[in-house]
Each structure stands twice: as structure tokens, then as C-alpha cells.
Design a protein around this motif. Structure first.
Motif: not given
Length: 200
Positions: A113-117, A121-122, A162-164
Motif C-alpha cells: 500500500r505504501v508503494d501504491s498510488s 505513501n508512509t 526483504a521480500f518487498r
């Protein structure tokens, strides 16, 4: 003789200046590097430091997973210790009693979710997000997020970090036995772990 003394003073001053400049840098870099030991892999290093393998490779300009014993890797900071603790507390509250893989998957949903628009973003923004008066995660509403995380939840967060960026892009999870929203059950299921369905 006078010129020689002036020259020596200038050289000594320069040497002291260089020492003063280089000492803090050495201490700073020592805290952000990892010397490769026998048996190390990027995956294990990523899990230990809570950093994605992709980020680790990028920061060290590596095009393959090959590591050399003695090689020094830069370990960039991925998230703060406060964010790691908050995420671990959410995982503990949401996935208590679930398999370890399910805990990793819950942490992964937050990171996705942090990486999704589509989301803040935190980590704090995602976890405390409110939509139409409802919190995204029930432990925020009922206060369970304030309970300390156990070691399993903390380890799951480091593994998710690590899997991100390498998963199936899950943005949601729910328990089909308790979910009341027809919208959530209409989402594409990416995987099922324990009592949770993960979806995007």
C-alpha cells in the motif's frame, strides 16, 4: 629554516583537518555497512537488516546475487525503528494465531500500500488511514495496535521488508468467515494463508 617550519605547520594542520573530516565518516559508514561472511546471501542480509533484496542490489550496483566473502555492502535505511515497531504491532494484532507466512503477508500488504498510488505513501499513513470515518485496520479502532509485538511479528516484518517488491501485489486481506463487505470479497484473490485471503 623559517620556510621549513611554516611548511611543517601547514602540513600538520592539513593532516589534522583530514583526520577530523575522515573519522566521523568512518563511524557513519561502519553503522551502514555489512561485511559478507561465509554462508551469507542477499536474502539473509536483507532479512537481518530489514531491507529489500532489490534495494540492496540497487544500492550496491549489483546485477547478480553473487557475493564474495569479505565484500562490504552498503545497507541503506529502509524504514525507521518507530515504523518497524508500528508495523510489527499491527501484524501482531491482525495475525495473532495465524501461520508465520500469514504474518509476513499482512506486513507485505502494508508495504504494498505504501508503494501504491492508491494509498498514503508512509507506513503511519497507511496504518492510520481513515475512509468515510472507518479505519483501514480494526486494531487501530479497538486499540489492539497499542499492544507490544511478539518476536514472531517482528521477524515477519523484517522478512516482508526483504521480500518487498517481489510478491503478487496484494493490497487487501480479510477473513471470509467474518468479512461483511461484498466489495472486498469481489477482489481478485492472490493467495490464501490460514484464515486470511489476500487480494488485489
Amino acid at each position: 629554516m623559517k620556510k621549513l617550519i611554516v611548511k611543517l605547520v601547514a602540513v600538520s594542520t592539513l593532516a589534522l583537518s583530514l583526520t577530523a573530516i575522515s573519522t566521523p565518516q568512518t563511524k557513519a559508514s561502519a553503522a551502514t555497512t555489512h561485511q559478507v561472511q561465509s554462508g551469507d546471501t542477499l536474502w539473509l542480509i536483507g532479512k537481518k537488516h530489514g531491507i529489500s533484496v532489490n534495494t540492496l542490489m540497487s544500492a550496491n550496483r549489483k546485477s547478480s546475487h553473487v557475493l564474495l566473502v569479505g565484500e562490504k555492502l552498503v545497507i541503506p535505511q529502509s524504514i525507521t525503528s518507530n515504523e518497524m515497531d508500528l508495523l510489527a504491532r499491527l501484524v501482531h494484532a491482525e495475525a495473532k494465531g495465524e501461520p508465520y507466512a500469514g504474518k509476513v503477508a499482512v506486513a507485505t500488504v502494508v508495504l504494498n500500500r505504501v508503494d501504491s498510488s492508491l494509498f498514503p505513501n508512509t507506513i503511519n499513513g497507511v496504518i492510520y488511514q481513515k475512509d468515510q470515518g472507518y479505519y483501514a485496520f480494526s486494531p487501530v479502532k479497538n486499540g489492539a495496535i497499542n499492544q507490544p509485538a511478539d518476536n514472531s511479528a517482528k521477524a515477519a516484518v523484517k522478512e516482508a521488508l526483504a521480500f518487498r517488491g517481489m510478491g503478487k501485489g496484494s493490497l487487501y486481506f480479510y477473513n471470509p468467515k467474518t468479512a461483511k463487505s461484498t466489495w472486498i470479497t469481489s477482489r481478485e484473490v492472490t493467495t490464501v494463508i490460514g484464515n486470511h485471503r489476500f487480494a488485489k
